[in-house]
Design an enzyme around this catalytic site. Structure first.
Site, PDB file in Angstrom:
ATOM      1  N   ASN A  47      -5.742   4.437  14.271  1.00 39.14           N
ATOM      2  CA  ASN A  47      -6.830   5.379  13.956  1.00 39.14           C
ATOM      3  C   ASN A  47      -8.190   4.810  14.376  1.00 39.14           C
ATOM      4  O   ASN A  47      -9.234   5.346  14.006  1.00 39.14           O
ATOM      5  CB  ASN A  47      -6.866   5.684  12.464  1.00 39.14           C
ATOM      6  CG  ASN A  47      -5.612   6.410  12.003  1.00 39.14           C
ATOM      7  OD1 ASN A  47      -5.095   7.260  12.704  1.00 39.14           O
ATOM      8  ND2 ASN A  47      -5.120   6.056  10.812  1.00 39.14           N
ATOM      9  N   HIS A 133      -4.179  15.269   2.215  1.00 38.42           N
ATOM     10  CA  HIS A 133      -3.689  13.887   2.160  1.00 38.42           C
ATOM     11  C   HIS A 133      -3.167  13.503   0.769  1.00 38.42           C
ATOM     12  O   HIS A 133      -3.658  13.986  -0.247  1.00 38.42           O
ATOM     13  CB  HIS A 133      -4.847  12.949   2.536  1.00 38.42           C
ATOM     14  CG  HIS A 133      -4.431  11.537   2.732  1.00 38.42           C
ATOM     15  ND1 HIS A 133      -4.640  10.568   1.787  1.00 38.42           N
ATOM     16  CD2 HIS A 133      -3.811  10.928   3.775  1.00 38.42           C
ATOM     17  CE1 HIS A 133      -4.174   9.418   2.237  1.00 38.42           C
ATOM     18  NE2 HIS A 133      -3.666   9.612   3.452  1.00 38.42           N
ATOM     19  N   GLU A 175      -8.957  18.790   3.883  1.00 40.74           N
ATOM     20  CA  GLU A 175      -9.368  17.785   4.862  1.00 40.74           C
ATOM     21  C   GLU A 175     -10.186  18.501   5.934  1.00 40.74           C
ATOM     22  O   GLU A 175      -9.992  19.703   6.156  1.00 40.74           O
ATOM     23  CB  GLU A 175      -8.148  17.135   5.531  1.00 40.74           C
ATOM     24  CG  GLU A 175      -7.363  16.238   4.610  1.00 40.74           C
ATOM     25  CD  GLU A 175      -6.211  15.522   5.318  1.00 40.74           C
ATOM     26  OE1 GLU A 175      -6.366  15.097   6.475  1.00 40.74           O
ATOM     27  OE2 GLU A 175      -5.155  15.396   4.693  1.00 40.74           O
ATOM     28  N   SER A 179      -4.627  14.978   8.862  1.00 38.88           N
ATOM     29  CA  SER A 179      -4.222  13.664   9.374  1.00 38.88           C
ATOM     30  C   SER A 179      -2.874  13.679  10.074  1.00 38.88           C
ATOM     31  O   SER A 179      -2.633  12.850  10.947  1.00 38.88           O
ATOM     32  CB  SER A 179      -4.214  12.639   8.244  1.00 38.88           C
ATOM     33  OG  SER A 179      -3.448  13.108   7.168  1.00 38.88           O
ATOM     34  N   ASP A 204     -12.560  16.119   2.722  1.00 35.52           N
ATOM     35  CA  ASP A 204     -12.251  14.742   3.116  1.00 35.52           C
ATOM     36  C   ASP A 204     -12.225  14.722   4.642  1.00 35.52           C
ATOM     37  O   ASP A 204     -11.302  15.245   5.263  1.00 35.52           O
ATOM     38  CB  ASP A 204     -10.883  14.360   2.528  1.00 35.52           C
ATOM     39  CG  ASP A 204     -10.396  12.996   3.011  1.00 35.52           C
ATOM     40  OD1 ASP A 204     -10.976  12.458   3.961  1.00 35.52           O
ATOM     41  OD2 ASP A 204      -9.410  12.494   2.430  1.00 35.52           O
ATOM     42  N   HIS A 207     -10.833  11.916   9.328  1.00 36.17           N
ATOM     43  CA  HIS A 207     -10.498  11.911  10.754  1.00 36.17           C
ATOM     44  C   HIS A 207     -11.539  12.618  11.634  1.00 36.17           C
ATOM     45  O   HIS A 207     -11.383  12.654  12.850  1.00 36.17           O
ATOM     46  CB  HIS A 207      -9.115  12.532  10.967  1.00 36.17           C
ATOM     47  CG  HIS A 207      -8.046  11.729  10.292  1.00 36.17           C
ATOM     48  ND1 HIS A 207      -7.426  10.657  10.885  1.00 36.17           N
ATOM     49  CD2 HIS A 207      -7.526  11.821   9.039  1.00 36.17           C
ATOM     50  CE1 HIS A 207      -6.564  10.127  10.043  1.00 36.17           C
ATOM     51  NE2 HIS A 207      -6.606  10.808   8.910  1.00 36.17           N
ATOM     52  N   LYS A 236     -11.128   4.559  10.053  1.00 41.85           N
ATOM     53  CA  LYS A 236     -10.717   5.218  11.294  1.00 41.85           C
ATOM     54  C   LYS A 236     -11.779   4.967  12.378  1.00 41.85           C
ATOM     55  O   LYS A 236     -11.822   3.885  12.931  1.00 41.85           O
ATOM     56  CB  LYS A 236     -10.473   6.707  11.038  1.00 41.85           C
ATOM     57  CG  LYS A 236      -9.096   6.951  10.435  1.00 41.85           C
ATOM     58  CD  LYS A 236      -9.047   7.067   8.978  1.00 41.85           C
ATOM     59  CE  LYS A 236      -7.633   7.313   8.493  1.00 41.85           C
ATOM     60  NZ  LYS A 236      -7.436   6.959   7.108  1.00 41.85           N
TER      61      LYS A 236
END
Ligand SMILES: Cc1ncc(COP(=O)(O)O)c(C=O)c1O
Length: 383
Positions: A47, A133, A175, A179, A204, A207, A236
């Protein structure tokens, strides 16, 4: 039942199944390569999207921080673990991302647990995208609030939940970029729903931060929304570890009083905060790195159209190839490893049953030749 019987029974349930989890110690990795005692691999499971984990100025910043502060913070931030380096980083993050306050946590997992545990009470409810997640799901499951899941990225499904009566507060959780699928949440639509239902939105963006939006400000900036709670993680694109919660001043004061993961946990090493400050500077100025990553994503997707796998609807660094069957997925990952390509197979329960996948991640550090080597291996008969 005694302890030993319990452990043996639970291990026996898993041993020999594809769900048995293994860790492998290696000798070092970055966004492009991974070294083991058996040799060197092209790394398509990292990541470290911008390759910052080995950036010389970030390493130098960590060393400077260690010289000034030592290697550990010594205690919780509420005791003596909050230094000028932590304070500066929080201010820098808040200014960059357009929030009044940022609070540092030692990991994204801790931030998600800490925020949900502190904010949610018995009469409240959490409505989360069903592919959120594990750290978000687990926090919601452990909370005394009611917990509901809406269908992945499905606004109608969220609306249906929101129309139901709730006497307490409502927190909608998602998210920014998922992910395991690499797709983006429809943040603008989600924010409209939370605004009109007087709920809060928690995003969140583990990424998305560093990669998307102007100066890498992330998915929310890109989609022109400002959720009440934004979680950014540093494991990440930042190439380090740790996390921050971005929020308004009132919420930050509340967290400092009630977020037990902040109060009862040793804060991150100040040297790490110094390194993270340098990482923020590199990210803000990192347009060339973001462009290299985007070029690699476009190239991979264009060239992968003829693979014997269907591509997912992802324009991000996460390009999963869904295999379906667990054992087949493990075998493919192993076959790639024989060709010095490191691509981790991801199995249920991390992903839904029947959707085991090779989770390919691309980074700014990969070259065309690296991607060609992966594509060539994936084209081979037998896959
Ligand atoms: C979406 C998401 N949130 C949170 C986390 C946890 O963050 P951390 O690794 O900093 O604990 C991860 C992965 O590690 C993640 O992918």
């Amino acid at each position: 039942m005694n302890w030993s019987d319990f452990l043996s029974r639970r291990l026996a349930e898993r041993r020999g199944t594809p769900l048995w989890r293994n860790r492998q110690a290696h000798q070092g990795a970055d966004g492009r390569l991974l070294f083991t005692s058996n040799g060197q691999y092209l790394n398509f499971s990292s990541n470290d999207y911008l390759g910052l984990s080995r950036h010389p100025q970030i390493i130098a910043a960590w060393q400077r921080g260690a010289d000034q502060y030592g290697v550990g913070s010594g205690s919780s931030g509420h005791v003596t673990g909050y230094t000028a380096a932590h304070h500066e980083l929080e201010q820098q993050l808040a200014e960059w991302l357009g929030y009044s306050r940022a609070l540092l946590f030692i990991s994204g997992y801790a931030a998600n647990q800490g925020v949900i545990a502190a904010l949610m009470e018995k009469e409240d409810r959490i409505i989360a995208d069903r592919l959120s997640h594990a750290s978000l799901m687990e926090a919601a499951m452990h909370s005394s609030a009611q917990f509901r899941r809406f269908l992945h990225n499905d606004i109608d499904s969220l609306k249906q939940h929101l129309t139901k009566e709730c006497v307490g507060k409502t927190l909608v959780v998602t998210e920014g970029i998922f992910s395991m699928d690499g797709d983006c949440a429809p943040l603008e639509l989600l924010a409209q729903q939370t605004k009109s239902s007087n709920s809060w939105l928690m995003v969140d963006d583990a990424h998305g931060i560093g990669i998307h939006g102007e100066e890498g400000r992330g998915s929310c900036w890109e989609q022109n929304i400002k959720p009440e709670i934004l979680i950014v993680t540093f494991g990440k694109a930042f190439g380090l570890s740790g996390a921050a919660v971005l929020c308004d001043g009132h919420t930050a004061e509340y967290m400092l009083q009630y977020a037990r993961h902040l109060i009862y946990s040793t804060s991150m090493p100040p040297a790490q905060a110094v390194a993270l400050s340098e990482a923020v500077r590199q990210i803000r100025a990192g347009e060339a790195l973001r462009q290299s990553l985007q070029n690699n994503i476009h190239y991979f997707r264009h060239e992968a159209q003829h693979l014997p796998f269907s591509l997912m609807d992802s324009r991000t660094a996460i390009q999963p190839l869904v295999v379906g069957d667990n054992e087949h997925c493990i075998a493919l990952s192993e076959q790639l490893r024989q060709k010095n390509l490191w691509v981790k197979g991801i199995l249920p329960p991390t992903v839904p049953v029947g959707s085991a996948r090779l989770r390919i991640t691309l980074t700014a550090s990969h070259t065309r030749q690296d991607i060609d080597a992966l594509l060539e291996a994936l084209h081979e008969p037998g896959y």
